[in-house]
Each structure stands twice: as C-alpha cells, then as structure tokens.
Design a protein around this motif. Sequence first.
Motif, short mmCIF file in Angstrom:
data_model
loop_
_atom_site.label_atom_id
_atom_site.label_comp_id
_atom_site.label_asym_id
_atom_site.label_seq_id
_atom_site.Cartn_x
_atom_site.Cartn_y
_atom_site.Cartn_z
N ARG A 169 0.83 -1.21 0.00
CA ARG A 169 0.00 0.00 0.00
C ARG A 169 0.87 1.26 0.00
O ARG A 169 0.61 2.21 -0.76
CB ARG A 169 -0.92 0.01 1.23
CG ARG A 169 -2.16 -0.84 1.09
CD ARG A 169 -2.97 -0.81 2.37
NE ARG A 169 -3.35 0.54 2.72
CZ ARG A 169 -4.49 1.12 2.37
NH1 ARG A 169 -5.37 0.45 1.63
NH2 ARG A 169 -4.77 2.35 2.73
N GLU A 170 1.85 1.26 0.85
CA GLU A 170 2.74 2.42 0.95
C GLU A 170 3.48 2.66 -0.36
O GLU A 170 3.60 3.80 -0.82
CB GLU A 170 3.75 2.19 2.08
CG GLU A 170 4.76 3.32 2.27
CD GLU A 170 5.78 2.98 3.33
OE1 GLU A 170 6.94 3.43 3.19
OE2 GLU A 170 5.44 2.26 4.29
N HIS A 171 3.95 1.59 -0.98
CA HIS A 171 4.70 1.73 -2.23
C HIS A 171 3.78 2.21 -3.36
O HIS A 171 4.17 3.08 -4.15
CB HIS A 171 5.34 0.40 -2.61
CG HIS A 171 6.19 0.48 -3.84
ND1 HIS A 171 7.45 1.04 -3.84
CD2 HIS A 171 5.96 0.10 -5.12
CE1 HIS A 171 7.97 1.00 -5.06
NE2 HIS A 171 7.07 0.42 -5.85
N CYS A 172 2.58 1.66 -3.44
CA CYS A 172 1.64 2.09 -4.49
C CYS A 172 1.31 3.57 -4.34
O CYS A 172 1.22 4.30 -5.33
CB CYS A 172 0.37 1.24 -4.44
SG CYS A 172 0.58 -0.45 -5.06
N ALA A 173 1.11 4.02 -3.10
CA ALA A 173 0.84 5.43 -2.87
C ALA A 173 2.02 6.29 -3.30
O ALA A 173 1.85 7.37 -3.88
CB ALA A 173 0.51 5.66 -1.40
N ALA A 174 3.23 5.81 -3.04
CA ALA A 174 4.43 6.59 -3.37
C ALA A 174 4.63 6.75 -4.87
O ALA A 174 5.10 7.79 -5.33
CB ALA A 174 5.66 5.93 -2.75
#
Length: 344
Positions: free
Chosen positions: A310-315
């Motif tokens: 989730r964090e990577h997709c948001a980034a």
Amino acid sequence: MPSTLHAPAPAVPARPAGSDFAPLARRVRGSGLLDRRRGYYVRAVALNLAATAALWCAVAWAGDGWWTVLLGVPLAVVAARTAFLGHDAGHRQIARTARGNRVLGLVLGNLLLGMGHGWWSDKHNRHHANPNHVGKDPDVGEGVLAWTAEQADRQRGVLRWVARHQALLFFPLLTLEGVNLKVGSVLFLRGRPRRVQLVEGGLLLVHAVGYAALAFALLPAAQAIALMAVQHAVFGVHLGAVFAPNHKGMAMPGPGERWDHLRRQVLTSRNVRGGPLTDWFMGGLNYQIEHHLFPGVPRCNLRRLRPLVREHCAAVGVPYAETGLVASYREALRHMREVGEPLR
C-alpha cells in the motif's frame, strides 16, 4: 457502447517498464516475508486431514437418515481448505523444492480433491502472467459466462440467454463448479505425456473410486448421492465466492496494451478488507494484490505484506483497490450485468 467492455483503467502516470517494482521487491526480500513457514503449513495440513477424517466419522456415526446429508456442507468447507493448500503448493509456498511442492499438490489436489494439480497449475500460471487480459488470461476466456460485451454478443442460443441474465445466474451456476473442476482435470490429460497421464490420471481415479466407495459404504445409495451432490455444490459456491471478488470488475488491458509488472498486477486486482474470519473464509486470497505481486509469499504472511505494498503504491501513484466483502460482490456483479446489458 464499444464492442468490448473493459473496466476503465485508472489514470496513472506513465513510467518506464519495470522501474517501479524493483524497489518494492528489494524491500520485501529484505523483510523476510518470502521465507518458508514450515510450522504453519505442517499445522494447517494436519488440521485439515484431521477435520476431513472427523467429518467422515461423523457421517458414519450419524447413520442413514436424511439429516446426514447436511454434513456435506462442512465437508465442502474443509475441501475448500484443501484446495487453498493445494493452491499454495502450486505457488511453491510450502516446500523448499519444486519437486516437494509438486508432490504436495498431487496429494492435496488429485488424490484428496479429485482436482488435477497439473491442469490447475497450467491454467492458474497463465492467469497470473496476464490477469484480466482477454486472449491471455483463461479466467476471462469465452465460456458459459461472458466477461466483455464482445464475448456476450458472440453467444448464441441458451448461452446468449445466460449472458443476458448472468449477474443473477452467477451464484446458482457456481453449484456446478465443483463438478466442472473435476471434468476439466480429466480433459486436460488428453494429449499429455504418458507418464503424466499415469500419475495424475491414476490419482484422480483412486480419488473417484475411494470417494464413491466411502460414501456408498456409509450411506444408502440415495443419501450417498445426495451427500456428494451437496458437497460438490457448496464447494463450487465457496470457491466461486472466494475468487469472484479478486478481479471481476477491475481494469482489463485492451488489445495491444502493455503494462509493467506492478501495474499489470495491481490495477487488475482487488483486495477484500476484513479480519481473521475473512482471511480464513477466503484462504488469504483476500490479499489478492499482494498475492499477485509476490505469489511465492506464504499465505500467512500476506497480511503483513499489505502495508508495504500500500505504501509503495501510494508513493508511485498507482491506485490500490480495496473494499469490503459485500461491496466486492456488488462490483463484480455490476460488471457482469453491464456486460449483458446490450442483450436485454
């Protein structure tokens, strides 16, 4: 309306192929989440075998009354757990070697379920390579149900009527999926090497004979047939209820479109929110995005992998689809209804 209905692909910034996945992959490798969970799987397989044996003992204890047929429901639920374990073996999540996972897959799939490990692996691997891509993903290929308006328009006769009403018919049709999986497993063996036919076909035959012999030995013919029918119907609905939310109604790459690995797996997949009960019911496949990005991650690690993804997709600006279980069915059925709409 265009001749082919695709779920709209979310607008995402164009990136060079492969530029966004590598940092996430390095982080996941460093996290230890790819490590085998031998203890977890030993317990899971042992409990599954014990539950299966206990339920057949319950059938013997309950006797030949018609109420015994209801035990087909928990038998189906336990069989679905066996299928999830076979799925994990197919993705080499359990044993350290490919051979060890294949043996597990043959035992769990062919012998215990009557569902061919080779057939499933071939079909499922093609799905993972190109999820929701018409012409490449067998899960959205032409069949009884239509996944695009173009497919629906090509249906004729009874299949055209089914396509017109497929959103309403979807769950009732799943009652036949348990039998369909076994038929597909047998048909897959045609034209396969002799050794594959002997091993996989032999195990499928042992399952069929043993399953029927056990049911007819414990129950009169009518109740035995009813028990097997209930188990297969509930098994099909259960598996369908698990797999339907994963991709139906999500983005479908158009002809000639090529997405990098991160977008190909994330944009076509949907996660289902929930706690331990949802994880159990869906066999961990409610973390579909994480599973597609890292199919070798043991099922019990997917919940821990989710925050990293989730964090990577948001980034990197890639939409991450996640919804509740009921909402996921609503979205999947809405897509099926829209596909059949031009026929009404």
